[in-house]
Design a protein around this motif. Structure first.
Motif, PDB file in Angstrom:
ATOM      1  N   GLU A  53       0.834  -1.208   0.000  1.00 46.58           N
ATOM      2  CA  GLU A  53       0.000   0.000   0.000  1.00 46.58           C
ATOM      3  C   GLU A  53       0.867   1.256   0.000  1.00 46.58           C
ATOM      4  O   GLU A  53       0.614   2.203  -0.768  1.00 46.58           O
ATOM      5  CB  GLU A  53      -0.906   0.005   1.226  1.00 46.58           C
ATOM      6  N   LYS A  54       1.880   1.278   0.857  1.00 48.04           N
ATOM      7  CA  LYS A  54       2.749   2.453   0.935  1.00 48.04           C
ATOM      8  C   LYS A  54       3.452   2.702  -0.397  1.00 48.04           C
ATOM      9  O   LYS A  54       3.537   3.843  -0.859  1.00 48.04           O
ATOM     10  CB  LYS A  54       3.787   2.263   2.040  1.00 48.04           C
ATOM     11  N   TRP A  55       3.963   1.613  -1.001  1.00 43.04           N
ATOM     12  CA  TRP A  55       4.674   1.809  -2.262  1.00 43.04           C
ATOM     13  C   TRP A  55       3.711   2.258  -3.366  1.00 43.04           C
ATOM     14  O   TRP A  55       4.060   3.117  -4.188  1.00 43.04           O
ATOM     15  CB  TRP A  55       5.393   0.533  -2.694  1.00 43.04           C
ATOM     16  N   SER A  56       2.509   1.687  -3.388  1.00 42.31           N
ATOM     17  CA  SER A  56       1.535   2.065  -4.416  1.00 42.31           C
ATOM     18  C   SER A  56       1.177   3.542  -4.303  1.00 42.31           C
ATOM     19  O   SER A  56       1.084   4.246  -5.324  1.00 42.31           O
ATOM     20  CB  SER A  56       0.270   1.207  -4.303  1.00 42.31           C
ATOM     21  N   MET A  57       0.974   4.031  -3.080  1.00 41.84           N
ATOM     22  CA  MET A  57       0.644   5.446  -2.910  1.00 41.84           C
ATOM     23  C   MET A  57       1.851   6.329  -3.211  1.00 41.84           C
ATOM     24  O   MET A  57       1.699   7.449  -3.701  1.00 41.84           O
ATOM     25  CB  MET A  57       0.115   5.697  -1.496  1.00 41.84           C
ATOM     26  N   THR A  58       3.054   5.821  -2.924  1.00 48.88           N
ATOM     27  CA  THR A  58       4.268   6.581  -3.235  1.00 48.88           C
ATOM     28  C   THR A  58       4.509   6.650  -4.734  1.00 48.88           C
ATOM     29  O   THR A  58       4.908   7.691  -5.270  1.00 48.88           O
ATOM     30  CB  THR A  58       5.486   5.935  -2.542  1.00 48.88           C
ATOM     31  N   ALA A  59       4.250   5.533  -5.425  1.00 44.19           N
ATOM     32  CA  ALA A  59       4.560   5.447  -6.854  1.00 44.19           C
ATOM     33  C   ALA A  59       3.450   5.969  -7.750  1.00 44.19           C
ATOM     34  O   ALA A  59       3.674   6.175  -8.942  1.00 44.19           O
ATOM     35  CB  ALA A  59       4.859   3.985  -7.217  1.00 44.19           C
ATOM     36  N   ALA A  60       2.247   6.183  -7.212  1.00 37.73           N
ATOM     37  CA  ALA A  60       1.113   6.616  -8.031  1.00 37.73           C
ATOM     38  C   ALA A  60       1.417   7.937  -8.730  1.00 37.73           C
ATOM     39  O   ALA A  60       2.083   8.822  -8.179  1.00 37.73           O
ATOM     40  CB  ALA A  60      -0.130   6.755  -7.159  1.00 37.73           C
ATOM     41  N   ASP A  61       0.906   8.061  -9.940  1.00 35.71           N
ATOM     42  CA  ASP A  61       1.070   9.328 -10.660  1.00 35.71           C
ATOM     43  C   ASP A  61       0.268  10.428  -9.980  1.00 35.71           C
ATOM     44  O   ASP A  61       0.722  11.569  -9.884  1.00 35.71           O
ATOM     45  CB  ASP A  61       0.616   9.155 -12.114  1.00 35.71           C
ATOM     46  N   ILE A  62      -0.939  10.081  -9.552  1.00 35.21           N
ATOM     47  CA  ILE A  62      -1.803  11.030  -8.852  1.00 35.21           C
ATOM     48  C   ILE A  62      -2.332  10.335  -7.605  1.00 35.21           C
ATOM     49  O   ILE A  62      -2.824   9.211  -7.670  1.00 35.21           O
ATOM     50  CB  ILE A  62      -2.980  11.483  -9.743  1.00 35.21           C
ATOM     51  N   LEU A  63      -2.212  10.997  -6.473  1.00 35.07           N
ATOM     52  CA  LEU A  63      -2.714  10.455  -5.210  1.00 35.07           C
ATOM     53  C   LEU A  63      -3.816  11.375  -4.702  1.00 35.07           C
ATOM     54  O   LEU A  63      -3.619  12.577  -4.552  1.00 35.07           O
ATOM     55  CB  LEU A  63      -1.574  10.371  -4.187  1.00 35.07           C
ATOM     56  N   ILE A  64      -4.990  10.792  -4.456  1.00 34.07           N
ATOM     57  CA  ILE A  64      -6.150  11.572  -4.043  1.00 34.07           C
ATOM     58  C   ILE A  64      -6.576  11.168  -2.642  1.00 34.07           C
ATOM     59  O   ILE A  64      -6.741   9.976  -2.346  1.00 34.07           O
ATOM     60  CB  ILE A  64      -7.318  11.400  -5.039  1.00 34.07           C
ATOM     61  N   PHE A  65      -6.759  12.177  -1.791  1.00 32.81           N
ATOM     62  CA  PHE A  65      -7.288  11.980  -0.444  1.00 32.81           C
ATOM     63  C   PHE A  65      -8.691  12.586  -0.387  1.00 32.81           C
ATOM     64  O   PHE A  65      -8.924  13.655  -0.948  1.00 32.81           O
ATOM     65  CB  PHE A  65      -6.398  12.666   0.591  1.00 32.81           C
ATOM     66  N   PRO A  66      -9.615  11.953   0.334  1.00 29.97           N
ATOM     67  CA  PRO A  66     -10.976  12.501   0.382  1.00 29.97           C
ATOM     68  C   PRO A  66     -11.151  13.646   1.368  1.00 29.97           C
ATOM     69  O   PRO A  66     -12.160  14.350   1.315  1.00 29.97           O
ATOM     70  CB  PRO A  66     -11.816  11.287   0.808  1.00 29.97           C
ATOM     71  N   THR A  67     -10.178  13.835   2.276  1.00 29.16           N
ATOM     72  CA  THR A  67     -10.256  14.926   3.245  1.00 29.16           C
ATOM     73  C   THR A  67      -8.847  15.410   3.580  1.00 29.16           C
ATOM     74  O   THR A  67      -7.866  14.703   3.368  1.00 29.16           O
ATOM     75  CB  THR A  67     -10.933  14.458   4.557  1.00 29.16           C
ATOM     76  N   GLU A  68      -8.784  16.613   4.118  1.00 23.95           N
ATOM     77  CA  GLU A  68      -7.496  17.149   4.565  1.00 23.95           C
ATOM     78  C   GLU A  68      -6.937  16.310   5.710  1.00 23.95           C
ATOM     79  O   GLU A  68      -5.725  16.101   5.808  1.00 23.95           O
ATOM     80  CB  GLU A  68      -7.650  18.606   5.017  1.00 23.95           C
ATOM     81  N   TYR A  69      -7.823  15.837   6.581  1.00 23.80           N
ATOM     82  CA  TYR A  69      -7.397  14.995   7.697  1.00 23.80           C
ATOM     83  C   TYR A  69      -6.639  13.778   7.181  1.00 23.80           C
ATOM     84  O   TYR A  69      -5.564  13.434   7.689  1.00 23.80           O
ATOM     85  CB  TYR A  69      -8.618  14.556   8.504  1.00 23.80           C
ATOM     86  N   THR A  70      -7.185  13.130   6.172  1.00 20.08           N
ATOM     87  CA  THR A  70      -6.560  11.931   5.622  1.00 20.08           C
ATOM     88  C   THR A  70      -5.202  12.257   5.018  1.00 20.08           C
ATOM     89  O   THR A  70      -4.222  11.528   5.213  1.00 20.08           O
ATOM     90  CB  THR A  70      -7.466  11.298   4.550  1.00 20.08           C
TER      91      THR A  70
END
Length: 774
Positions: A160-177
């Motif tokens: 999961e960490k690598w996928s979010m690190t390597a993603a071209d675009i990373l989207i969070f649904p809230t500022e908290y997240t």
């Protein structure tokens, strides 16, 4: 726009927040004229794969499993690899999409992103890969007080960490997240964005309740993360003080790790008096329509989460005109303004909860109507799908690729060593083959090199004092048939032979190849492509196929601390290097007299900041020999070598000491590990029970399938196996079992390999019929 979504949940086959997100997002895309393809794993599917079309949306469901890699990858990693296969097949079938979006959970896009970053095929090169952070398991497990370092869950978190690190675009649904998760990633935030989840309002006649006694409803799974331990504790305190309002718990039951129990069972026993009095009601998981009806019938909806990325439950309740009471420790708190569109209490503060609850209960009709209308207005405006679509598409269309020359690693290791600037011949690959009495195998190895597709190479054979006449004669004969350079030296051991070849080599790139192993024709082309493409990659490995003495597969992984400090995840005897990087920090240490000198070499490079990757493809072919060096491995010399390694790389081990301690406590001694995507079998009592169960199962199965003549023929062998198992039943049984099961596969006799198949049956990786065929 042609938009693909990869998910493990999709309605009506699944429930949960990811499923709800997919429902609203697909509807949003369709309503804006986009073509949508949803690819979802679904174990309920009877066929292997099923395609259906509804309007502009193509739904592809596949039943994961029964693939070759399911035999050597655990469920989560194998699922990710199957997503890659299904996506590749769909691209071949219908063409490339404009964007591919995937959930973060379980790292299902891990191997797709691997393919893109390593350029294994051209499909993904111009397709931005988007990861939406819903609920990464490594965060949820931490909040749930579950053992986050236990395999394979730890490795799912790494994916999961690598996928979010390597993603071209990373989207969070809230500022908290974003504020919570982004600091755990080795990622710049240039292409990290906050985009609220869309929510479609449904026409619903909301009937105001006129009950004198308010109905209180909790919405959410029964997990520690959802804050229900604190919530029910608060209510218990109130009920003991005379509070007369009951609480209905609506949500699926889950396992509560610290109590080794289901959450419902634990709470039902602890608060039995409140359950018996009717104050505390567990209604379980209900169908979506029934949940909505329960919300309509309620007066106050409570969401008490310790951690939420968004919370569709909160949005649903607000949209249905209900007063919501929520905790302040999650993304859901961004959906509610305290005392304006609902009530927000401090998570661990009883007085804050009591005050907010009593104020919500005491609302007069006018104030209640004002609050619910403000909540509905927020949903209509802030979660409006058209508004969110414009925001999201603006981000997608403005995307520009970032740094192509830096490979994304989960953790940064700073470069601390000055690089040796030794002259080299550009693009030349030097292949170094250490040779010691290997005349029986070297012809196969050289023939293998004749088939490689990388043409600009030199082959260097280092004869490390061979004293076997046949091997000396074979080497002289091979010089007449193959084009290689020969270095001869007195016997100094494998480490010094490799080093001698590295110093003699002239190439920009260098590879080691043992004199009895083979390579896939494409290995060096693919490895050197990666080395050329990334400034921060110094060495490359690949998945390994065993042959001769075994048909097993060794899946390898990009080495990342802390795991790499406890167990080698790469075929370090056959890496491809930037040669000057190896000469700077990777020279083999002859003190590693019993082996593991290649593993130590890799750790030396990591410690200096020289990183490496694994190509997830069977490109290296490893011979299993009865007289191989690793046959001499035993627990004593391995422990000695690990002691040398930890001393030599003390600073690196100190840096990750906390993680190493927790990891070893969770999984047992690291020399017993096999593959991080599986649970390690280091629990001896558990293993012993499995042995006994399997012994009985084998006897029953054998008796029912073999005829009398076959029984007579196998009686002696069967008795021999039983004798060996019984021999373990002594005062050293635990240690004997460890050694018996966890020795290197290549050194085992045939009966022992059969036992390995038996263990796989118990793991669910083989059928009982597969044993009987053996």
């Amino acid at each position: 726009m042609n938009y693909w979504i990869l998910t493990m949940e999709y309605p009506p086959f699944h429930g949960g927040g990811i499923s709800t997100y997919c429902h609203h997002t697909v509807k949003m895309l369709e309503n804006n004229g986009d073509n949508v393809t949803v690819i979802v794993s679904d174990h309920s599917l009877e066929s292997k794969i099923e395609r259906s079309k509804n309007g502009a949306t193509t739904l592809i469901r596949f039943n994961p499993g029964n693939k070759p890699y399911n035999n050597y990858l655990g469920y989560g990693a194998a699922l990710s690899y199957e997503f890659l296969e299904v996506v590749n097949e769909e691209i071949e079938r219908s063409g490339r999409p404009d964007f591919i979006e995937a959930q973060d959970y379980k790292g299902i896009a891990y191997y797709i992103l691997n393919d893109k970053k390593l350029n294994r095929n051209s499909y993904f090169q111009n397709i931005p890969i988007i990861i939406v952070a819903h609920a990464p398991s490594y965060v949820v497990l931490d909040y749930d007080q579950a053992p986050t370092f236990k395999l394979p869950d730890f490795w799912s978190g790494e994916m999961e960490k690598w996928s979010m690190t390597a993603a071209d675009i990373l989207i969070f649904p809230t500022e908290y997240t974003k504020n919570l998760i982004l600091p755990t990633l080795n990622r710049k935030d240039a292409n990290s964005h906050v985009v609220l989840h869309p929510f479609y309002l449904e026409n619903s006649n909301i009937v105001a309740t006129n009950n004198s006694k308010k109905k209180l409803v909790y919405l959410g799974k029964l997990t520690y993360t959802k804050g229900i331990i604190q919530l029910i504790s608060f209510f218990s305190n109130l009920w003991d003080q005379g509070f007369d309002y009951p609480l209905s718990m609506i949500g699926d039951d889950h396992f509560y790790s610290p109590r080794n129990s289901s959450m419902k069972d634990y709470l039902s026993k602890k608060y039995k008096r409140h359950v018996d009095s009717g104050k505390l009601n567990f209604e379980g998981k209900l169908p979506p329509l029934e949940v909505k009806q329960k919300i309509k019938e309620s007066d106050i909806v409570i969401v008490s989460s310790l951690f939420e990325t968004f919370s569709y439950a909160t949005a649903e309740a607000m949209a249905l005109g209900k007063v919501v009471l929520i905790s302040n420790s999650g993304g859901h708190s961004e959906l509610v303004s305290n005392k304006i569109s609902g009530f927000v209490y401090e998570q661990y503060n009883f007085d804050s909860f009591k005050s907010s609850l009593f104020e919500a209960i005491s609302l007069d009709d006018q104030t209640s109507s004002k609050i619910t209308h403000a909540a509905l207005k927020f949903v209509e405006e802030s979660l409006n799908p058209n508004k969110i679509y414009q925001h999201k598409t603006k981000i997608l269309k403005s995307y520009t690729a970032g740094d192509h020359k830096t490979y994304p690693f989960i953790r940064e290791i700073s470069t601390t060593t000055t690089l040796i600037d030794k002259p080299y011949e550009k693009d030349l690959l030097s292949i170094v083959i250490p040779y010691y009495n290997s005349g029986k195998y070297l012809p196969d190895t050289l023939n293998s090199l004749n088939k490689i597709t990388y043409s600009n190479c030199e082959i260097i054979v280092v004869n490390d004092g061979s004293d076997e006449l046949e091997s000396i004669e074979v080497l002289a004969d091979l010089q007449k048939k193959f084009d290689f350079k020969l270095i001869s030296q007195p016997n100094k051991g494998l480490a010094e032979a490799r080093n001698a070849g590295a110093f003699f080599a002239r190439g920009e790139f260098m590879a080691f190849l043992d004199a009895d192993d083979l390579v896939h024709p494409e290995y060096y082309v693919k490895a050197i492509h990666v080395l050329k493409n990334y400034d921060n990659v110094s060495f490359v490995g690949a998945w390994t196929q065993y042959f001769e003495g075994s048909e097993a597969v060794w899946v390898t992984f990009t080495p990342e601390p802390p795991y790499i400090l406890m167990h080698n995840t790469l075929n370090t005897s056959a890496l491809v290097y930037k040669r000057n990087h190896f000469l700077t920090s990777g020279l083999n240490d002859s003190a590693m007299v019993y082996g593991m000198e290649d593993y130590d070499s890799m750790l030396s490079m990591l410690e200096a900041g020289f990183r490496g990757v694994s190509i997830p493809e069977l490109l290296f072919i490893y011979r299993i020999r009865e007289d191989s060096m690793s046959r001499a491995f035993n627990q004593i010399n391995q422990l000695y070598l690990f002691r040398l390694i930890s001393k030599k790389h003390k600073s690196l081990f100190n840096q990750y000491g906390e993680e190493i301690c927790n990891f070893l406590n969770a999984n047992g001694p690291s020399y017993l590990y096999d593959n991080p995507t599986w649970e390690p079998y280091t629990d001896v009592p558990k293993l012993w029970n499995k042995i006994q169960e399997l012994s009985n199962l084998l006897e029953e199965s054998t008796a029912s399938t073999l005829n009398n003549e076959q029984k007579d023929k196998t009686k002696t062998k069967s008795n021999r196996k039983e004798w060996k198992i019984e021999n373990l039943n002594n005062e050293d049984k635990a240690e004997a079992i460890r050694k018996w099961y966890h020795k290197e596969y290549e050194v085992l006799p045939l009966w022992y390999k059969r036992f390995g198949h038996v263990i796989k049956v118990l793991q669910g990786r083989r059928s009982i019929n597969s044993i009987l065929k053996k």
